[in-house]
Write a protein that holds these residues in place. Structure first.
Motif, mmCIF file in Angstrom:
data_model
loop_
_atom_site.group_PDB
_atom_site.id
_atom_site.type_symbol
_atom_site.label_atom_id
_atom_site.label_comp_id
_atom_site.label_asym_id
_atom_site.label_seq_id
_atom_site.Cartn_x
_atom_site.Cartn_y
_atom_site.Cartn_z
ATOM 1 N N ARG A 121 0.827 -1.206 0.000
ATOM 2 C CA ARG A 121 0.000 0.000 0.000
ATOM 3 C C ARG A 121 0.865 1.260 0.000
ATOM 4 N NH1 ARG A 121 -4.841 -1.339 -1.995
ATOM 5 N NH2 ARG A 121 -6.485 -0.046 -1.149
ATOM 6 N N SER A 125 2.561 0.938 -4.083
ATOM 7 C CA SER A 125 1.655 1.805 -4.845
ATOM 8 C C SER A 125 2.428 2.732 -5.764
ATOM 9 C CB SER A 125 0.816 2.640 -3.890
ATOM 10 O OG SER A 125 -0.118 1.830 -3.259
ATOM 11 N N ARG A 126 3.559 3.198 -5.282
ATOM 12 C CA ARG A 126 4.368 4.108 -6.113
ATOM 13 C C ARG A 126 4.886 3.394 -7.353
ATOM 14 N NH1 ARG A 126 7.614 8.470 -2.459
ATOM 15 N NH2 ARG A 126 5.804 9.176 -1.298
ATOM 16 N N MET A 128 3.425 0.975 -8.656
ATOM 17 C CA MET A 128 2.235 0.738 -9.476
ATOM 18 C C MET A 128 1.966 1.975 -10.340
ATOM 19 S SD MET A 128 0.559 -2.071 -9.510
ATOM 20 C CE MET A 128 0.320 -2.895 -7.950
ATOM 21 N N SER A 129 2.026 3.165 -9.737
ATOM 22 C CA SER A 129 1.749 4.352 -10.560
ATOM 23 C C SER A 129 2.885 4.627 -11.536
ATOM 24 C CB SER A 129 1.432 5.581 -9.706
ATOM 25 O OG SER A 129 2.365 5.778 -8.748
ATOM 26 N N PHE A 132 2.902 3.293 -15.376
ATOM 27 C CA PHE A 132 2.250 3.909 -16.540
ATOM 28 C C PHE A 132 3.301 4.258 -17.598
ATOM 29 C CE2 PHE A 132 0.023 6.860 -19.160
ATOM 30 C CZ PHE A 132 -1.304 6.482 -19.092
ATOM 31 N N MET B 120 -2.683 1.926 -17.955
ATOM 32 C CA MET B 120 -3.563 2.005 -16.791
ATOM 33 C C MET B 120 -2.812 2.740 -15.687
ATOM 34 S SD MET B 120 -6.417 1.288 -15.299
ATOM 35 C CE MET B 120 -7.311 0.022 -16.182
ATOM 36 N N TYR B 122 -2.482 4.732 -11.803
ATOM 37 C CA TYR B 122 -2.743 4.313 -10.435
ATOM 38 C C TYR B 122 -2.510 5.507 -9.522
ATOM 39 C CZ TYR B 122 -2.864 1.187 -6.395
ATOM 40 O OH TYR B 122 -3.212 0.556 -5.234
ATOM 41 N N ALA B 124 -1.353 6.551 -6.235
ATOM 42 C CA ALA B 124 -0.587 5.935 -5.143
ATOM 43 C C ALA B 124 -1.038 6.432 -3.781
ATOM 44 C CB ALA B 124 0.900 6.209 -5.332
ATOM 45 N N HIS B 128 -6.042 3.507 -5.883
ATOM 46 C CA HIS B 128 -7.029 2.962 -6.819
ATOM 47 C C HIS B 128 -6.541 3.195 -8.240
ATOM 48 C CE1 HIS B 128 -8.513 6.981 -7.873
ATOM 49 N NE2 HIS B 128 -8.390 7.263 -6.589
#
Lengths: 257, 1002
Positions: A121, A125-126, A128-129, A132, B120, B122, B124, B128
């Motif tokens: 989390r 998450s970083r 994950m972003s 892109f 896609m 995200y 952070a 979501h």
């Protein structure tokens, strides 16, 4: 409209609170009455039961998320965090401080789950972003054989889907829990094809290993934990004598084998 | 449903399918689409619905871009990967739009992993998925297109019915790229680049068109450490807010005040709170297209980094320790100290450095009036670092600054050939370039780019000529020689409209500046120079664009003149579709101070260039400068930073008026917070095609910040200047109508007229309120506005002036000739003649015949290189690389954009573009930290390995500074040298210095 889950700071606060509670309990344990130090004592027994009940919430989250009836999956997600952490504290207490015995592995699994979840989390998450526009194969042309295999897979998926869920469209369909319950064989076969297609797309291998595998690992650990709990419950309930190892059996049980 | 009926349904739905079309022939990678998307959807750092990717490999001289966004696949992998049931991702069966339902998304990231296009996004922080939904909400509110398509400066992005978009592309002969590699049925259309011409010569390069299969972004751009700095600082309002909370209730037209493209924009307010900045779709010229900067000024107006109140230094200079004081205390104390300095040293001991950050009204009016009344000649701005060479060249050749042409279909749009020399217009004026590129594509015009780098501009050209920096003059001379020697010039035009043509022609031919001669200097083979010369001469309309690449040299004035002469002799001056451009036309504001209020100025200005003031500050020579009021960031901007810092430390008083605390602030005694743009009201910057763009005051500045005008008027009161710098002029509209527009060119450009159009601009000159705007000035048969009948050009003679006796006398004063003789720079990798100044800045020199007010200047001498000349010595010391400095990409402009979080997210670190061969030889990898050292200083930067640069050169952009909040770096001007200047314009060489590059120590 987005429903907010816990922000990083809140998640960290909750986790730190759980860890502090566990450490605190270990520190003051020696000063507590005997019943809080005796494995299987009624106090620790019921603490364990409460912990397991709380830890059933994440299982319920899994079912709610996939079952097709939840209106608020994010709310369930938040509940899985809170209940997991609270359950972890209760399970730590339930251990009675006996960390060199096999059931302590369950506590270890819980800790690993928490660490992995928080990492995913807050840090994951970083990544994950940052994914892109990062995948090198985005515009690469796969070889003809791969493309042909993809074409065949799609045809095969459409054929299976006609039996599995005739109202569904292959392009937007994936198997979920009700399919596995209703038609497990077909669901598994379809899932296998979907996985093969995913492998051919190479999208998971295009991201870092941590990003690609944290979630499968998190889920695997969770199921291992559930399995461990089942074994533990069966053992203390039916093999109480073996567990007590000659000592008194202080907990509720059915057999003292 | 069987597969056949599924397919039938799919076919039927295809006709309703919506999509984006992205044209690789147009995209310049400016990232305006990213800015628009984040503004429209209030996305914070790290959240993307679209992103520009590089569609070329590092190893080839190609620079192609495309905007990566959701493909809205027929078989969306993201949707199928979503484990939530019912899914958090849905596909509209009619339009094909794939959307995320954020209220159902638990943030597991499976969709992010599953999408093979990595389209896609995200969030952070909110955990979501985020994705492009083709602006469903925006379009539901009545907008016709998506946010990204609405702003795209180059029209590279179009939105519409997919089938219609494909049909349009087919009609114009353009091929869609097949990117359905995974049989997902992507809807987004990417148009292939057009076919390049075949190049036959060795040094001209056809920029590689695109290789998306090798697409990647420069490593430093996505460095997690740099990005974390933005992620860790939560962005200010309105990012992260809901659509409802930011739905505007009022929209006001105005303009962007940052750069020289001067885009018209609309400011959107909710409850008087600025929520969005978009392009002005009612502008008939720009049509709503804007670059990222215009949109990102939203982050300036809401920035947490803004200066909020006056401060006084309490620590040592440079330490940056201040205490808060009141405006009255600040202004009283500054005035008292200035009076002491004036009494002790004279009025000229005050220097004023006024950057264009202050706005044109202050740059050309209030500060000028204050300086005149105070009695100091030592006032200037950034011109001598950017444009003074071209300004002098225009003044003496044309009698006015600017070409007189316009960015319209009938004017610049009708050219057959566009030649860019040292002008990266795609990144410095993206919207103008978008128009040129559009005409190039539609009309089949040719484009040639001459630049040491394969810039975004050059990437669209038919040919890129990687010239040796500092030798554009040799190229111009050789083009002229080839045209004249072969009688390719427009003889009738030259005879009628050029004064001194014969003298110059004779000079060129006698000097034998042949293409073969220029080949050695420029590194471009003679055949290519001849080819370019012949193309320019033959084209029915050729526009030569030059800019800082030509200007920022010691031969700035003469190179500009040579290129002007090339345009003129081919008839490309005073016609539609033919011109010599060098960025902004001057804004003819003529703020006047009554003569009786102007004290006699006893001493000439020390030098035109503020960099030439440092000896006066440090050593009191030729006379002392003891106080400086700076409205810009000289301690990132002036060449020779070490000396500039020493000079500032030696001052008795330093006042800094700024938006953000920066390097210069740390040296100030008083730090005054300034307002900007819609916080104060002003006109936009001077731009290429003479548009005066009016910006109303719409909001109050943050904290106690004030407009520069307010500050100068209040300071003026303390000296009794308020009879001229009147209190009512704090209202910029009053100031404009009563003072600024009082000139022949602006008299018709009143507030009433500016506000009569929804796009808020009027093209000058307009002598009266009802005078029509003039699309193209100086056409044959016309009279220059305000001139006597028949006078075509605004020179005294009415002709373009190449050579006159008067001009010759003026040039002789500085040791030069009016007939431009070739010289290059002192620091070169080959032996070339260079300019040597005969006086230092500590000496008075001579009074320059090219400046007003009277200004000291060094005389110059062209020196033929010898074995012990400075360049040879440096080479012997291992300085083996050409350092080129310049403007960063479109999201940045000098210092201030470094305080906008999204500019930093787009371009975080100071970078050093380096050729793969050089990088390999030095063991440097893309994204590694490098050390760059010149004879004047040393800095570090991140390596950007890029084949689109001369193998012997590196490029480092300006704008970064060591006190910036996100990614601080030492300014590139630690490597530059203030002593290398043009005697005519005092322009500094910032474009070629010898340096050496190495891997930075770990």
């Amino acid at each position: 409209m987005q429903k907010q889950d816990f922000p990083d700071a809140r998640l960290l606060q909750l986790t730190v609170a759980a860890v502090v509670a566990i450490v605190l309990w270990f520190v003051i344990r020696g000063a507590l009455p005997e019943m809080w130090r005796t494995p299987g004592s009624p106090a620790l027994y019921f603490t364990g039961v409460a912990g397991v009940l709380l830890l059933l919430v994440p299982v319920a989250f899994v079912l709610a998320k996939r079952g097709g009836h939840s209106t608020n999956p994010v709310g369930w997600f938040n509940a899985h965090i809170v209940c997991s952490l609270a359950g972890m504290v209760l399970i730590a207490i339930h251990s009675g401080g006996f960390l060199r015995r096999p059931p302590a592995l369950l506590l270890l699994a819980l800790l690993a789950l928490a660490v992995l979840g928080v990492w995913a989390r807050v840090r994951g998450s970083r990544r994950m972003s940052a994914t892109f526009a990062s995948k090198a194969p985005a515009f690469q042309v796969p070889d003809a054989a791969t493309r042909e295999r993809l074409r065949a897979l799609i045809i095969e998926k459409r054929r299976l889907l006609a039996e599995l869920d005739p109202r569904a469209t292959e392009g937007t369909f994936s198997v979920n829990l009700p399919h596995f319950i209703r038609q497990p064989r077909l669901a598994l076969a379809y899932r296998k094809l979907a996985r093969e297609e995913s492998l051919l797309l190479g999208s998971r291998s295009a991201v870092s290993a941590q990003q690609a595998w944290w979630r499968p690992l998190h889920m695997a650990l969770a199921w291992l934990f559930v399995l461990g709990v089942v074994i533990h419950v069966v053992t203390v309930t039916f093999f109480a004598g073996y567990v007590a190892d000659g000592g008194p059996i202080t907990w509720w049980h059915l057999k003292a084998w | 449903m069987d597969s056949k009926s599924e397919q039938d349904k799919s076919e039927q739905n295809k006709s309703e399918r919506l999509a984006l079309l992205i044209d690789l022939e147009r995209c310049t990678g400016c990232k305006s689409c990213e800015a628009a998307c984040k503004t429209e959807h209030r996305l914070g750092p790290g959240e993307y619905r679209n992103k520009v990717v590089w569609a070329s490999a590092l190893e080839e001289a190609g620079l192609a871009f495309l905007t990566l966004t959701c493909q809205h696949c027929e078989r969306p992998a993201c949707l199928r990967a979503c484990p939530v049931n019912p899914k958090a991702i849905a596909k509209d069966p009619l339009t094909g739009i794939v959307r995320v339902d954020e209220s159902r998304c638990t943030g597991c990231g499976e969709c992010v992993i599953a999408c093979p296009y990595s389209a896609m996004g995200y969030d952070a922080k909110g955990h979501h998925a985020v994705k492009c939904d083709l602006c469903v909400d925006r379009r539901a509110e009545g907008e016709a297109t998506t946010a990204c398509a609405s702003v795209c400066p180059t029209q590279a992005i179009r939105f519409g019915n997919r089938a219609e978009l494909l049909a349009d592309a087919e009609k114009s002969g353009r091929l869609p790229r097949d990117q359905d590699h995974f049989l997902l049925g992507p809807a987004t259309i990417y148009l292939e680049r057009t076919k390049p011409e075949t190049i036959s010569t060795a040094t001209a390069v056809t920029p590689a068109r695109a290789h998306p299969q090798q697409s990647r972004r420069p490593s430093f751009m996505d460095g997690l450490a740099a990005q974390a700095k933005v992620l860790d600082q939560p962005p200010a309002f309105p990012y992260g807010e809901t659509r409802e909370d930011t739905a505007p209730d009022r929209v006001v037209p105005g303009g962007c005040n940052i750069c020289f493209n001067c885009c018209t924009v609309k400011f959107h307010f909710k409850n008087n709170n600025l929520v969005k900045i978009t392009g002005n779709d009612e502008d008939p010229l720009l049509k709503g297209r804007v670059c990222p900067k215009s949109q990102l000024t939203l982050q300036m107006y809401h920035s947490e980094h803004r200066l909020l109140y006056p401060q006084k230094r309490i620590g040592a200079r440079g330490a940056g320790r201040f205490e808060r004081i009141s405006w009255n205390q600040a202004l009283d104390e500054i005035a008292d100290k200035l009076k002491v300095i004036r009494d002790q040293y004279g009025a000229e001991a005050l220097a004023m450095f006024i950057g264009t950050r202050t706005g044109i009204l202050d740059y050309r009016a209030t500060t000028k009036m204050f300086a005149q009344m105070f009695g100091t000649p030592n006032k200037d701005g950034t011109d001598p670092f950017c444009a003074s060479g071209k300004n002098v060249a225009f003044e003496i050749t044309l009698g006015n600054i600017g070409s007189g042409n316009s960015y319209t279909e009938h004017d610049l749009g009708s050219a057959e050939l566009y030649v860019y020399i040292g002008d990266n217009q795609a990144e410095t004026r993206p919207v103008y370039f978008g128009m040129i590129n559009d005409w190039r594509i539609k009309n089949g015009a040719k484009m040639v780019a001459v630049d040491p780098r394969l810039t975004a501009t050059a990437s669209k050209a038919d040919r890129w000529l990687p010239i040796r920096p500092g030798t554009d003059m040799a190229l111009g001379l050789a083009i002229a020689q080839h045209i004249l020697a072969n009688n390719l010039h427009d003889a009738a035009y030259c005879a009628e409209w050029v004064l001194g043509f014969e003298q110059w022609r004779e000079f060129i031919l006698q000097k034998n500046y042949t293409p073969e001669w220029a080949a050695t200097a420029t590194g471009i083979v003679a055949e290519e120079i001849k080819r370019l010369a012949e193309e320019i001469a033959a084209a029915d309309g050729c526009v030569i664009f030059a800019s800082r690449g030509v200007n920022q040299h010691t031969n700035s004035t003469q190179t500009n003149r040579v290129l002007m002469f090339v345009a003129a002799i081919t008839g490309n001056w005073g016609r539609r579709g033919g011109a010599f451009f060098n960025m902004s036309a001057g804004t003819p504001i003529a703020a006047k101070v009554p003569e009786h209020r102007t004290p006699r100025i006893n001493k000439p200005r020390v030098r035109r260039s503020p960099a030439g003031w440092t000896d006066a500050m440090l050593h009191g020579k030729p006379y002392p400068i003891r106080a400086l009021i700076s409205c810009n960031n000289p301690l990132a901007q002036w060449p020779g930073q070490d000396q500039a810092r020493a000079a500032f430390s030696a001052l008795d008083l330093m006042v800094h008026i700024e938006l953000f605390a920066n390097e210069t602030s740390a040296y100030a005694d008083y730090l005054l917070p300034a307002a900007s743009g819609i916080e104060k009201g002003e006109i936009g910057r001077s731009n290429d095609d003479r548009r005066i763009v009016w910006i109303d005051k719409m909001i109050d500045p943050p904290g106690e910040a004030k407009s520069d005008t307010w500050i100068w008027i209040e300071l003026g009161k303390r000296f009794g200047f308020d009879d001229v710098l009147k209190d009512k002029y704090k209202d910029p509209a009053v100031f404009w109508d009563e003072v600024c527009s009082d000139s022949d060119g602006l008299r018709g450009c009143t507030q009433k007229r500016l506000h009569s159009v929804p796009y808020r601009w009027v093209r000058q000159p307009v002598a009266t309120e009802d005078a029509p705007e003039i699309e193209t000035l100086y056409l044959e048969g016309t009279t220059v506005p305000g001139g006597t009948p028949g006078r075509r050009f605004p020179t005294k003679s009415g002709k373009l002036e190449f050579w006159t006796e008067e001009l010759e006398t003026k040039f002789n004063t500085l040791g030069m000739s009016a007939l431009p003789e070739f010289y290059s720079e002192r620091e070169q990798l080959v032996d070339l003649p260079y300019m040597e100044l005969l006086e230092t800045d500590a000496e008075a020199g001579v009074i320059s015949p090219f400046c007003s007010p009277a200004t000291g200047s060094a005389r110059g001498r062209i020196v033929s290189p010898g074995p012990d000349h400075p360049g040879a010595k440096l080479r012997a010391q291992g300085f083996d690389t050409e350092l080129v400095t310049g403007r960063p990409p479109a999201a940045h402009f000098h210092s201030w954009t470094h305080y906008f979080w999204q500019s930093q997210e787009m371009w975080p670190d100071l970078y050093c573009q380096i050729h793969p061969d050089k990088a390999a030889a030095l063991g440097i990898k893309d994204g590694e930290r490098v050390c760059v050292e010149s004879a004047h200083g040393k800095i570090e930067a991140m390596a950007w390995v890029h084949a689109g640069i001369r193998p012997t050169a590196v490029f480092i952009p300006i704008g970064w500074g060591e006190r910036q909040p996100y990614n601080p770096w030492r300014s590139v001007n630690f490597l530059t040298d203030k002593t290398q200047r043009d005697p005519v314009s005092d322009q500094t060489n910032l474009k070629v210095l010898l340096c050496r590059v190495s891997r930075a120590p770990a």
